[in-house]
Scaffold this motif. Structure first.
Motif, PDB file in Angstrom:
ATOM      1  N   VAL A 190       0.798  -1.208  -0.143  1.00  0.00           N
ATOM      2  CA  VAL A 190      -0.042  -0.033  -0.144  1.00  0.00           C
ATOM      3  C   VAL A 190       0.661   0.967   0.037  1.00  0.00           C
ATOM      4  N   ASP A 191       0.714   2.212  -0.846  1.00  0.00           N
ATOM      5  CA  ASP A 191       1.505   3.331  -1.082  1.00  0.00           C
ATOM      6  C   ASP A 191       3.015   3.008  -1.295  1.00  0.00           C
ATOM      7  N   GLY A 192       3.584   1.702  -1.745  1.00  0.00           N
ATOM      8  CA  GLY A 192       4.872   1.521  -1.612  1.00  0.00           C
ATOM      9  C   GLY A 192       5.430   0.697  -0.362  1.00  0.00           C
ATOM     10  N   GLN A 193       4.560   0.634   0.568  1.00  0.00           N
ATOM     11  CA  GLN A 193       4.702   0.075   1.670  1.00  0.00           C
ATOM     12  C   GLN A 193       4.168  -1.378   1.894  1.00  0.00           C
ATOM     13  N   LEU A 194       5.022  -2.377   2.083  1.00  0.00           N
ATOM     14  CA  LEU A 194       4.498  -3.676   2.597  1.00  0.00           C
ATOM     15  C   LEU A 194       3.670  -3.829   3.662  1.00  0.00           C
ATOM     16  N   THR A 195       2.396  -4.423   3.645  1.00  0.00           N
ATOM     17  CA  THR A 195       1.825  -4.304   4.890  1.00  0.00           C
ATOM     18  C   THR A 195       1.370  -5.960   5.003  1.00  0.00           C
ATOM     19  N   ILE A 196       0.579  -5.968   6.298  1.00  0.00           N
ATOM     20  CA  ILE A 196       0.285  -7.410   6.559  1.00  0.00           C
ATOM     21  C   ILE A 196      -1.344  -7.196   7.490  1.00  0.00           C
ATOM     22  N   ARG A 197      -2.155  -7.972   6.914  1.00  0.00           N
ATOM     23  CA  ARG A 197      -3.416  -8.060   7.753  1.00  0.00           C
ATOM     24  C   ARG A 197      -3.624  -8.549   8.946  1.00  0.00           C
ATOM     25  N   VAL A 198      -3.939  -7.904   9.943  1.00  0.00           N
ATOM     26  CA  VAL A 198      -3.859  -8.436  11.177  1.00  0.00           C
ATOM     27  C   VAL A 198      -5.404  -7.974  11.946  1.00  0.00           C
ATOM     28  N   ARG A 199      -6.388  -9.014  11.942  1.00  0.00           N
ATOM     29  CA  ARG A 199      -7.646  -8.682  12.376  1.00  0.00           C
ATOM     30  C   ARG A 199      -8.292  -7.312  11.924  1.00  0.00           C
ATOM     31  N   ASP A 200      -8.178  -7.146  10.641  1.00  0.00           N
ATOM     32  CA  ASP A 200      -8.816  -6.271   9.866  1.00  0.00           C
ATOM     33  C   ASP A 200      -7.912  -5.183  10.115  1.00  0.00           C
ATOM     34  N   ARG A 201      -6.844  -5.070  10.332  1.00  0.00           N
ATOM     35  CA  ARG A 201      -6.072  -3.893  10.321  1.00  0.00           C
ATOM     36  C   ARG A 201      -4.879  -4.125   9.505  1.00  0.00           C
ATOM     37  N   ALA A 202      -4.245  -3.136   8.832  1.00  0.00           N
ATOM     38  CA  ALA A 202      -3.057  -3.470   8.064  1.00  0.00           C
ATOM     39  C   ALA A 202      -2.009  -2.624   8.632  1.00  0.00           C
ATOM     40  N   LEU A 203      -0.906  -3.632   9.010  1.00  0.00           N
ATOM     41  CA  LEU A 203       0.347  -3.119   9.730  1.00  0.00           C
ATOM     42  C   LEU A 203       1.484  -3.094   8.733  1.00  0.00           C
ATOM     43  N   PRO A 204       2.232  -1.948   8.902  1.00  0.00           N
ATOM     44  CA  PRO A 204       3.560  -2.097   8.209  1.00  0.00           C
ATOM     45  C   PRO A 204       4.211  -3.265   8.404  1.00  0.00           C
ATOM     46  N   LEU A 205       5.023  -3.961   7.341  1.00  0.00           N
ATOM     47  CA  LEU A 205       5.692  -4.979   7.542  1.00  0.00           C
ATOM     48  C   LEU A 205       7.341  -4.922   7.444  1.00  0.00           C
ATOM     49  N   PHE A 206       8.287  -5.363   8.091  1.00  0.00           N
ATOM     50  CA  PHE A 206       9.717  -5.007   7.651  1.00  0.00           C
ATOM     51  C   PHE A 206      10.344  -6.193   7.777  1.00  0.00           C
ATOM     52  N   TYR A 207      11.401  -6.439   6.834  1.00  0.00           N
ATOM     53  CA  TYR A 207      12.256  -7.748   7.050  1.00  0.00           C
ATOM     54  C   TYR A 207      13.390  -7.188   7.861  1.00  0.00           C
ATOM     55  N   LEU A 208      13.698  -7.671   9.104  1.00  0.00           N
ATOM     56  CA  LEU A 208      14.922  -7.169   9.969  1.00  0.00           C
ATOM     57  C   LEU A 208      16.071  -7.550   9.336  1.00  0.00           C
ATOM     58  N   ARG A 209      16.051  -8.881   8.822  1.00  0.00           N
ATOM     59  CA  ARG A 209      17.389  -9.280   8.156  1.00  0.00           C
ATOM     60  C   ARG A 209      17.730  -8.820   6.982  1.00  0.00           C
ATOM     61  N   LYS A 210      16.852  -7.890   6.295  1.00  0.00           N
ATOM     62  CA  LYS A 210      17.166  -7.212   5.059  1.00  0.00           C
ATOM     63  C   LYS A 210      18.018  -6.024   5.444  1.00  0.00           C
ATOM     64  N   TRP A 211      17.680  -5.351   6.751  1.00  0.00           N
ATOM     65  CA  TRP A 211      18.124  -4.359   7.279  1.00  0.00           C
ATOM     66  C   TRP A 211      19.662  -4.385   8.084  1.00  0.00           C
ATOM     67  N   LEU A 212      19.700  -5.745   8.700  1.00  0.00           N
ATOM     68  CA  LEU A 212      20.718  -5.941   9.645  1.00  0.00           C
ATOM     69  C   LEU A 212      21.926  -6.803   9.347  1.00  0.00           C
ATOM     70  N   VAL A 213      21.414  -7.752   8.498  1.00  0.00           N
ATOM     71  CA  VAL A 213      22.498  -8.873   7.963  1.00  0.00           C
ATOM     72  C   VAL A 213      22.518  -9.321   6.620  1.00  0.00           C
ATOM     73  N   SER A 214      21.865  -8.630   5.927  1.00  0.00           N
ATOM     74  CA  SER A 214      21.557  -9.082   4.380  1.00  0.00           C
ATOM     75  C   SER A 214      23.088  -9.024   3.864  1.00  0.00           C
ATOM     76  N   GLU A 215      23.977  -7.920   4.091  1.00  0.00           N
ATOM     77  CA  GLU A 215      25.544  -8.065   3.247  1.00  0.00           C
ATOM     78  C   GLU A 215      26.107  -9.251   3.716  1.00  0.00           C
ATOM     79  N   ILE A 216      25.810  -9.837   4.722  1.00  0.00           N
ATOM     80  CA  ILE A 216      26.493 -10.982   5.262  1.00  0.00           C
ATOM     81  C   ILE A 216      25.819 -12.334   4.808  1.00  0.00           C
ATOM     82  N   THR A 217      24.529 -12.438   4.932  1.00  0.00           N
ATOM     83  CA  THR A 217      23.855 -13.479   4.697  1.00  0.00           C
ATOM     84  C   THR A 217      22.967 -13.533   3.444  1.00  0.00           C
ATOM     85  N   GLY A 218      22.955 -12.442   2.849  1.00  0.00           N
ATOM     86  CA  GLY A 218      22.419 -12.332   1.431  1.00  0.00           C
ATOM     87  C   GLY A 218      20.782 -11.902   1.945  1.00  0.00           C
ATOM     88  N   GLU A 219      20.189 -11.796   0.693  1.00  0.00           N
ATOM     89  CA  GLU A 219      18.506 -11.318   0.736  1.00  0.00           C
ATOM     90  C   GLU A 219      17.976 -12.501   1.498  1.00  0.00           C
TER      91      GLU A 219
END
Length: 700
Positions: free
Chosen positions: A595-624
Motif C-alpha cells: 500500500v503506497d509502496g509500503q509492504l503491509t500485513i493484515r492483522v484482524r482487519d488492520r493493515a500493519l507495516p511489515l519490515f524484514y529485519l534481516r534485510k536491514w541488519l545482516v543482508s550484507e553477510i547472509t544475503g537477501e
C-alpha cells in the motif's frame, strides 16, 4: 566561605534538610486547603526550626535568617493571631524556594547568597498579629510558645519537658530533700506551723482559704518568698530553679492529701490571711508545669516512635548499590550460561545444582533490586506545588488527586521520570482544564480535577495523568497537522481518532495559538515521548471531547536487568525489549499487500507495516532473505503510538539480559541500545526499535 563536600556532618545535614524541605513543600500546599489544621501548622513550624538549627550549627547565616523569619510567621499562625490566606502562602512558598536555592549552593560547596531583603521584609510584616501596625514587635521571637504564669526567667524553667516529669530531675541540678524544704518553711513561719495538722485546723477555722489549685491563687506563696527560701538553703543566687520545679510536683500531692476534705471547698467571699499556707507553697511550680505536660508527653511519644526506625536504617552510597547490581548482573549471565549447559549435558546432578543456583540468583537479584527501589512519591511530591502555582497563574481552580504513591520504582527511573511527568501535568492544567467560567457555562463544577496515579502490573509500572477538562477534538488535530506541515490532507483524513490524539507527540505540534511562558512553542511533548522510549517504556493517550483526557505510561520496574525476546537473523542473535513486544505469529505471505509502496500485513482487519529485519541488519553477510517457503515469524512491536510488524528468522524465547554499553566505535549507532551475552556464550545486540525505525526512514 566554602564547604567541604567530604564533611560527614555537612552531608548528614544536607540529606536530612532535603527530606524536610520535600515534606514542607507538600505540607504547605495542604495547609492552604486546611488552614485550621493545628498539626500541619506545628509540623511546618518544626520543619523550619530544624533546618534553622542545623544551618546555625554549620554557620550558614543566610539560611538561618530566612528559616527564622518563616518560623516567626508560623509561630503567629499557631497562636491563631493571623489567618492563612493566599498572600501569606505566596510569601512562605517563595521563602521555601529561596531555602532550596541556598541548599543547592551549599551542596555545590558555595556560600549561599543572602535572601532578597524585600522577601524578608514581607515575612517580617506577616510575623505580627493581624491588624497591628507593621512596626509592632514580633511576638514570635521565642521558638516554643509555652503559657507561663511566672514573671521571672528563673521561675519559668519548670515549664520545660524535663521539669514536667517531676521524678526525672535535670542532670546536675541541685535538689532539696523533704526535710530541707520543711526546715525552710520553719524558718519562714516558725517551727511546727507548716505541718498538715495545723494546716487542717487553720483551714477548718477559716474555710475561705482554699487548698486546691482550682480554688484560686489567693493563698499561694509568692515568688519572692519562694526565692528567699531557696537562697537561705543554697546561698543567694546559687539555687537552681529547675531543682525547685522538680521538687514542687512531688510536694503538691502530699500537701493536698494531708488536708481534710472540707478545706477543699472554696468560699467566694472570704479573704485569706497575709501569711501563706505551707501546704500550698509548691502550687506555683505545679501550675506552670501543667500546660507543658501534654506537649512534653506528646513529643516524647513521637521521639520514642521514631527511635527504632533510626536504628534500623542505614544510608548507602548509590554508587555502591550500582556496583552490587552490576555484579548481580554478571551472576545472571553466568546462570544463563549454566542453564544452557545443563540442557546440553543432560546430567541430573548438574541439573539439580544449576536449579538451586537459579533459585538463589533470582532471590538475590530481587533483593538487590529492592534496595534500589524508591516510592513514586519521590516524584509525585512536587506536583501539588506545581499545580497550585500554575493554577494561580492561569486563574483556574484545580484539585490534584494522587493515588499509588507507595508504588516502588527503580531509583534511576524515578529520577528520569521527574521532568517528563512535570511537563505532562503542566500540559493537563494548561491545555486540559478550562477556566471556571467556561466550566460553569457547560454545566461542570468550577473546580477542575487532575488525577495522578501509579500501579504495578506484573514486571511493569503503569502511570496515568487524567483530567476532567475539555478533551481533544480529532478534526481540530487533523487541521493543525496539515497546517503545521506534519502530514498532507489525504494522510490526515485516513487517521482514526486515536491516531489523531497521538499527533500531539509530533515535533513542532501545538494546539495553542498564543505563545506564553507555559506553552505554545510546540516543544515538549515530543521530548517527553523520546525520554519515555529511552527508558524502554511506552505512552498512550485517550480522550473524549468535553469529558477529558488520559495519558498512560508503561515502564519496566528497573533498567539494570532487561527482559527481552531473543530472535535469530541469519546466524546472529538479537534481543528485542519485551516491553515493546505486543504479539507474535507465523508469517503468511498470502496476507501481505503493498500500500503506497509500503509492504503491509493484515492483522484482524488492520493493515500493519511489515519490515524484514534481516534485510536491514545482516543482508550484507547472509544475503537477501527468502520466506517463500513459509518460514519466518512476525513480531508486532510498539513504535511510539503505532504498531509495526518485524519479520525474523527464528524465535529463541524470553531471556533476562544485562545491558552492556557498546564500544567507542559503535556508540551512538542508530537502532542499537547496547549488547549482552546470551546463554550459549554469544554476543547479542539489543535493538532500540524507535531508533531502528528512524534509521529506516532516513535510509529509504
Amino acid at each position: 566561605m566554602s564547604f567541604d563536600a567530604d564533611d560527614e556532618i555537612l552531608q548528614d545535614f544536607l540529606v536530612e534538610a532535603s527530606e524536610i524541605l520535600e515534606q514542607l513543600s507538600e505540607e504547605l500546599v495542604d495547609l492552604e486547603q486546611q488552614p485550621d489544621d493545628a498539626d500541619l501548622l506545628n509540623s511546618i513550624f518544626r520543619g523550619f526550626h530544624t533546618v534553622k538549627g542545623g544551618a546555625g550549627f554549620l554557620s550558614i547565616n543566610p539560611l538561618v535568617e530566612t528559616c527564622h523569619r518563616a518560623e516567626d510567621v508560623f509561630n503567629i499562625l499557631r497562636q491563631g493571631q493571623r489567618p492563612v490566606d493566599a498572600e501569606l502562602m505566596d510569601a512562605v512558598l517563595q521563602a521555601l524556594d529561596v531555602v532550596n536555592e541556598m541548599m543547592a549552593s551549599v551542596r555545590d560547596g558555595e556560600e549561599p547568597a543572602a535572601a532578597d531583603p524585600e522577601l524578608l521584609r514581607r515575612l517580617e510584616l506577616l510575623a505580627v498579629p493581624a491588624g497591628e501596625e507593621p512596626e509592632a514587635p514580633t511576638p514570635a521571637a521565642e521558638p516554643e510558645p509555652v503559657v507561663e504564669t511566672v514573671p521571672e526567667p528563673e521561675a519559668a524553667a519548670p515549664a520545660s519537658p524535663e521539669a514536667a516529669k517531676g521524678d526525672q530531675p535535670l542532670p546536675g541540678a541541685d535538689e532539696i530533700t523533704e526535710d530541707e524544704f520543711e526546715a525552710l518553711l520553719d524558718q519562714l513561719h516558725g517551727e511546727g506551723k507548716f505541718n498538715a495538722q495545723s494546716a487542717a485546723e487553720q483551714s477548718a477555722a477559716e474555710p475561705a482559704a482554699p487548698t486546691t489549685p482550682a480554688a484560686g491563687d489567693s493563698d499561694e506563696i509568692t515568688e519572692d518568698e519562694f526565692e528567699a527560701l531557696l537562697d537561705q538553703l543554697h546561698g543567694k543566687g546559687k539555687h537552681s530553679s529547675a531543682a525547685g520545679a522538680d521538687k514542687a510536683p512531688s510536694e503538691a500531692p502530699a500537701a493536698a492529701a494531708a488536708a481534710p476534705e472540707p478545706a477543699a471547698e472554696p468560699a467566694p467571699k472570704a479573704k485569706p490571711k497575709p501569711e501563706p499556707k505551707p501546704e500550698s507553697s509548691p502550687e506555683p511550680a505545679a501550675k506552670v508545669e501543667k500546660p507543658a505536660a501534654k506537649p512534653a508527653a506528646k513529643s516524647a511519644d513521637k521521639a520514642a516512635a521514631k527511635a527504632p526506625a533510626a536504628e534500623t536504617t542505614v544510608r548507602v552510597d548509590t554508587q555502591r548499590l550500582d556496583d552490587i547490581m552490576n555484579m548481580v548482573g554478571e551472576l545472571v549471565l553466568v546462570r544463563n550460561r549454566l542453564s544452557t549447559l545443563k540442557a546440553a549435558m543432560a546430567d541430573e546432578e548438574l541439573a539439580n545444582a544449576v536449579g538451586n543456583l537459579d533459585v538463589v540468583t533470582a532471590d538475590l537479584q530481587l533483593s538487590v533490586m529492592k534496595t534500589r527501589m524508591q516510592p513514586v512519591k519521590k516524584v509525585f511530591g512536587r506536583f501539588p506545588r506545581v499545580v497550585r502555582d500554575l493554577a494561580r497563574n492561569l486563574k483556574k481552580e484545580i484539585d490534584l488527586e494522587m493515588h499509588g504513591e507507595d508504588t516502588d520504582l527503580d531509583k534511576n527511573l524515578v529520577e528520569a521520570l521527574a521532568d517528563p511527568l512535570v511537563h505532562l501535568v503542566r500540559n493537563a492544567v494548561d491545555h486540559g482544564i478550562e477556566s471556571p467560567e467556561e466550566r460553569e457555562a457547560v454545566g461542570k463544577p468550577r473546580k477542575g480535577k487532575v488525577i495522578l496515579s501509579a500501579a504495578q502490573e506484573g514486571d511493569h509500572i503503569m502511570l496515568s495523568i487524567e483530567d476532567d477538562g475539555k478533551g481533544m477534538d480529532p478534526d481540530v488535530l487533523r487541521g493543525i497537522a496539515v497546517n503545521k506541515g506534519v502530514m498532507d490532507a489525504e494522510a490526515a483524513a485516513r487517521l482514526d481518532d486515536k491516531e489523531c490524539y497521538n499527533l500531539i507527540f509530533a515535533p513542532g505540534f501545538s494546539t495553542k495559538t498564543e505563545i506564553s511562558d507555559v506553552s505554545g512553542r510546540g516543544v515538549g511533548m515530543d521530548v517527553v515521548k523520546t525520554r519515555i522510549n529511552q527508558m524502554n517504556g511506552s505512552v498512550e493517550i485517550d480522550s473524549e471531547q468535553g469529558k477529558g483526557s488520559k495519558l498512560t505510561i508503561k515502564l519496566p520496574l528497573t533498567l539494570a536487568i532487561l527482559p527481552t525476546l531473543m530472535v535469530i537473523l541469519g546466524q546472529q542473535p538479537f534481543a528485542l525489549p519485551l516491553a515493546s513486544v505486543v504479539e507474535i505469529f507465523n508469517l503468511d505471505l498470502s496476507r501481505t499487500n503493498t500500500v503506497d509502496g509500503q509492504l503491509t500485513i493484515r492483522v484482524r482487519d488492520r493493515a500493519l507495516p511489515l519490515f524484514y529485519l534481516r534485510k536491514w541488519l545482516v543482508s550484507e553477510i547472509t544475503g537477501e532473505p527468502d520466506y517463500s517457503d513459509g518460514t519466518g515469524h512476525v513480531v508486532v512491536v510498539n513504535v511510539g503510538s503505532a504498531q509495526v510488524g518485524l519479520v525474523v528468522d527464528f524465535l529463541v524465547g524470553q531471556e533476562e539480559v544485562v545491558i552492556k554499553p557498546l564500544g567507542a566505535l559503535l556508540q551512538g549507532l542508530d537502532g542499537m541500545a547496547g549488547a549482552t551475552i546470551t546463554g550459549d556464550g554469544k554476543i547479542a545486540l539489543i535493538l532500540d526499535v524507535p531508533g531502528l525505525m528512524r534509521s529506516y526512514a532516513n535510509r529509504y
